[in-house]
Design a protein around this motif. Sequence first.
Motif, mmCIF file in Angstrom:
data_model
loop_
_atom_site.group_PDB
_atom_site.id
_atom_site.type_symbol
_atom_site.label_atom_id
_atom_site.label_comp_id
_atom_site.label_asym_id
_atom_site.label_seq_id
_atom_site.Cartn_x
_atom_site.Cartn_y
_atom_site.Cartn_z
ATOM 1 N N ALA A 139 -6.120 -3.500 -39.349
ATOM 2 C CA ALA A 139 -5.299 -2.624 -40.037
ATOM 3 C C ALA A 139 -4.040 -2.109 -39.087
ATOM 4 O O ALA A 139 -3.057 -1.836 -39.914
ATOM 5 N N ASP A 140 -4.262 -1.951 -37.794
ATOM 6 C CA ASP A 140 -3.181 -1.563 -36.995
ATOM 7 C C ASP A 140 -2.075 -2.548 -37.203
ATOM 8 O O ASP A 140 -0.870 -2.240 -37.159
ATOM 9 N N ALA A 141 -2.259 -3.841 -37.124
ATOM 10 C CA ALA A 141 -1.317 -4.798 -37.240
ATOM 11 C C ALA A 141 -0.590 -4.771 -38.463
ATOM 12 O O ALA A 141 0.581 -4.832 -38.814
ATOM 13 N N LEU A 142 -1.186 -4.416 -39.720
ATOM 14 C CA LEU A 142 -0.526 -4.409 -41.093
ATOM 15 C C LEU A 142 0.193 -3.144 -41.296
ATOM 16 O O LEU A 142 1.200 -3.207 -41.809
ATOM 17 N N VAL A 143 -0.359 -1.929 -40.696
ATOM 18 C CA VAL A 143 0.416 -0.703 -40.642
ATOM 19 C C VAL A 143 1.938 -1.028 -40.038
ATOM 20 O O VAL A 143 2.906 -0.879 -40.526
ATOM 21 N N ALA A 144 1.652 -1.870 -38.918
ATOM 22 C CA ALA A 144 3.031 -1.899 -38.267
ATOM 23 C C ALA A 144 3.939 -2.826 -38.745
ATOM 24 O O ALA A 144 5.058 -2.901 -38.842
ATOM 25 N N ALA A 145 3.285 -3.919 -39.655
ATOM 26 C CA ALA A 145 4.207 -4.591 -40.253
ATOM 27 C C ALA A 145 4.663 -4.214 -41.539
ATOM 28 O O ALA A 145 5.976 -4.516 -41.650
ATOM 29 N N TRP A 146 4.003 -3.506 -42.337
ATOM 30 C CA TRP A 146 4.731 -3.510 -43.776
ATOM 31 C C TRP A 146 4.847 -1.594 -43.831
ATOM 32 O O TRP A 146 5.608 -1.486 -44.842
ATOM 33 N N VAL A 147 4.594 -0.872 -42.959
ATOM 34 C CA VAL A 147 4.622 0.818 -43.228
ATOM 35 C C VAL A 147 5.965 1.263 -42.425
ATOM 36 O O VAL A 147 5.944 1.253 -41.238
ATOM 37 N N LYS A 148 6.830 1.821 -42.976
ATOM 38 C CA LYS A 148 8.066 2.306 -42.574
ATOM 39 C C LYS A 148 7.536 3.798 -42.153
ATOM 40 O O LYS A 148 7.268 4.668 -43.067
ATOM 41 N N ARG A 149 7.850 4.023 -40.938
ATOM 42 C CA ARG A 149 7.678 5.460 -40.534
ATOM 43 C C ARG A 149 8.350 5.424 -38.962
ATOM 44 O O ARG A 149 8.443 4.475 -38.365
ATOM 45 N N PRO A 150 8.533 6.689 -38.723
ATOM 46 C CA PRO A 150 8.483 8.036 -39.490
ATOM 47 C C PRO A 150 9.765 8.344 -40.077
ATOM 48 O O PRO A 150 10.961 8.039 -39.470
ATOM 49 N N ILE A 151 9.521 8.750 -41.309
ATOM 50 C CA ILE A 151 10.772 9.229 -42.202
ATOM 51 C C ILE A 151 10.998 10.912 -42.159
ATOM 52 O O ILE A 151 9.630 11.381 -42.418
ATOM 53 N N TYR A 152 11.802 11.642 -41.841
ATOM 54 C CA TYR A 152 11.984 13.005 -41.923
ATOM 55 C C TYR A 152 12.542 13.481 -43.029
ATOM 56 O O TYR A 152 13.672 13.103 -43.488
ATOM 57 N N ASP A 153 11.857 14.534 -43.788
ATOM 58 C CA ASP A 153 12.551 14.924 -44.976
ATOM 59 C C ASP A 153 12.904 16.481 -44.745
ATOM 60 O O ASP A 153 13.254 17.097 -45.904
ATOM 61 N N GLY A 154 12.878 16.864 -43.608
ATOM 62 C CA GLY A 154 13.228 18.321 -43.167
ATOM 63 C C GLY A 154 12.120 19.445 -42.973
ATOM 64 O O GLY A 154 12.313 20.511 -42.528
ATOM 65 N N GLN A 155 10.841 18.971 -43.546
ATOM 66 C CA GLN A 155 9.753 19.468 -43.092
ATOM 67 C C GLN A 155 8.587 18.603 -42.617
ATOM 68 O O GLN A 155 7.903 19.239 -41.709
ATOM 69 N N VAL A 156 8.463 17.468 -43.145
ATOM 70 C CA VAL A 156 7.530 16.682 -42.604
ATOM 71 C C VAL A 156 7.859 15.324 -42.164
ATOM 72 O O VAL A 156 9.111 14.811 -42.596
ATOM 73 N N LEU A 157 7.095 14.513 -41.275
ATOM 74 C CA LEU A 157 7.252 13.132 -41.155
ATOM 75 C C LEU A 157 6.417 12.469 -41.831
ATOM 76 O O LEU A 157 5.297 12.649 -42.075
ATOM 77 N N TYR A 158 6.719 11.290 -42.639
ATOM 78 C CA TYR A 158 6.106 10.738 -43.612
ATOM 79 C C TYR A 158 6.212 9.125 -43.347
ATOM 80 O O TYR A 158 7.066 8.680 -42.643
ATOM 81 N N SER A 159 5.241 8.400 -44.116
ATOM 82 C CA SER A 159 5.541 7.085 -44.250
ATOM 83 C C SER A 159 5.843 6.655 -45.605
ATOM 84 O O SER A 159 5.852 7.229 -46.477
ATOM 85 N N CYS A 160 6.292 5.355 -45.723
ATOM 86 C CA CYS A 160 6.424 4.604 -46.935
ATOM 87 C C CYS A 160 5.854 3.089 -46.628
ATOM 88 O O CYS A 160 6.363 2.528 -45.882
ATOM 89 N N GLY A 161 4.931 2.888 -47.461
ATOM 90 C CA GLY A 161 4.311 1.427 -47.506
ATOM 91 C C GLY A 161 2.585 1.547 -47.582
ATOM 92 O O GLY A 161 2.299 0.364 -47.486
ATOM 93 N N MET A 162 2.075 2.660 -47.416
ATOM 94 C CA MET A 162 0.756 2.511 -47.451
ATOM 95 C C MET A 162 0.220 2.107 -48.702
ATOM 96 O O MET A 162 -1.006 1.566 -48.991
ATOM 97 N N HIS A 163 0.999 2.086 -50.020
ATOM 98 C CA HIS A 163 0.666 1.769 -51.044
ATOM 99 C C HIS A 163 0.273 0.270 -51.150
ATOM 100 O O HIS A 163 -0.262 -0.186 -51.825
ATOM 101 N N LEU A 164 1.167 -0.522 -50.141
ATOM 102 C CA LEU A 164 0.890 -1.855 -50.142
ATOM 103 C C LEU A 164 -0.220 -2.352 -49.587
ATOM 104 O O LEU A 164 -0.711 -3.257 -49.475
ATOM 105 N N LEU A 165 -1.050 -1.571 -48.741
ATOM 106 C CA LEU A 165 -2.333 -1.480 -48.292
ATOM 107 C C LEU A 165 -3.499 -1.037 -48.994
ATOM 108 O O LEU A 165 -4.861 -1.139 -48.632
ATOM 109 N N GLY A 166 -2.898 -0.171 -50.370
ATOM 110 C CA GLY A 166 -4.106 0.372 -51.012
ATOM 111 C C GLY A 166 -4.751 1.781 -50.633
ATOM 112 O O GLY A 166 -5.655 2.274 -51.003
ATOM 113 N N ALA A 167 -3.741 2.513 -49.868
ATOM 114 C CA ALA A 167 -4.126 3.649 -49.418
ATOM 115 C C ALA A 167 -2.836 4.725 -49.605
ATOM 116 O O ALA A 167 -1.692 4.401 -49.795
ATOM 117 N N PRO A 168 -3.148 5.867 -49.427
ATOM 118 C CA PRO A 168 -2.364 7.005 -49.484
ATOM 119 C C PRO A 168 -1.186 7.031 -48.475
ATOM 120 O O PRO A 168 -1.505 6.277 -47.205
#
Length: 251
Positions: A139-168
């Motif tokens: 899981a750690d390797a796949l998160v590192a490969a496919w999930v872009k993070r951290p992204i800052y929107d002015g209030q939170v840091l968030y990820s983009c790519g967990m949907h490719l692993l079937g998760a929020p």
Amino acid sequence: MSEAFPRHVLCVLSSGLGLLEMEEIASGFGGFVLDREYSEDEPDPRMPEAFEASMSAASFDEADRTAVEFHDTVGYLLSAPMMQALAFDTSRRLLAATAALLRSGATAVKNESSGITHGRDRWLALADRAADATDEDLADALVAAWVKRPIYDGQVLYSCGMHLLGAPEVEIEVGAAPPAMDELPELVAHLDTLAIYLLTDPRAAEIEDGAGFRMAEDAPRWSLRTGACDRYDEDDLFFNPYGYVRLTPAD
């Protein structure tokens, strides 16, 4: 929950490796096909800027930048739209396919479905890690490969790519002031810990707003908040039908 099904769209650059060869290599890992509408046997001058926008600076070296600039072929490889139960394994197989492409003549790769890229050496290292890993290590390797993070929107840091692993997606509240650079590693570690929990712990399927969460038994307590994906339209490649889980400071 949305009925949208995420899919991988992988942009593969090469110099000398043709589109048919790309598709043949990728198809050997099960279910990946060439997008014949957008793939081209010619260079695309937009690629250097596109790769730079996908966090290439994090692991690109001069050879990677040169490879992007002087490519002669652009291929787009597609996974099938992924049901949640199949996403994790599909992403594992695609990472192996990415390594095979790079070892066969591809020169650069980025994922259009999460906006992330890595340098050649980083892709290969992640694929090697995943090949021998199970459970949390995989899981750690796949998160590192496919999930872009951290992204800052002015209030939170968030990820983009967990949907490719079937998760929020995973998020953490940091407030209106951007985090200092020396704070980011710990905040990203929080995001990654939550991401791996969502991917490997059966209890993650039953998260309720206000539930407590700790990075370790003796670590400070956070509260969990869930919500629907409202950053992207449902037809956007970045859209996560499973929503998000956010870490907020506990009262």
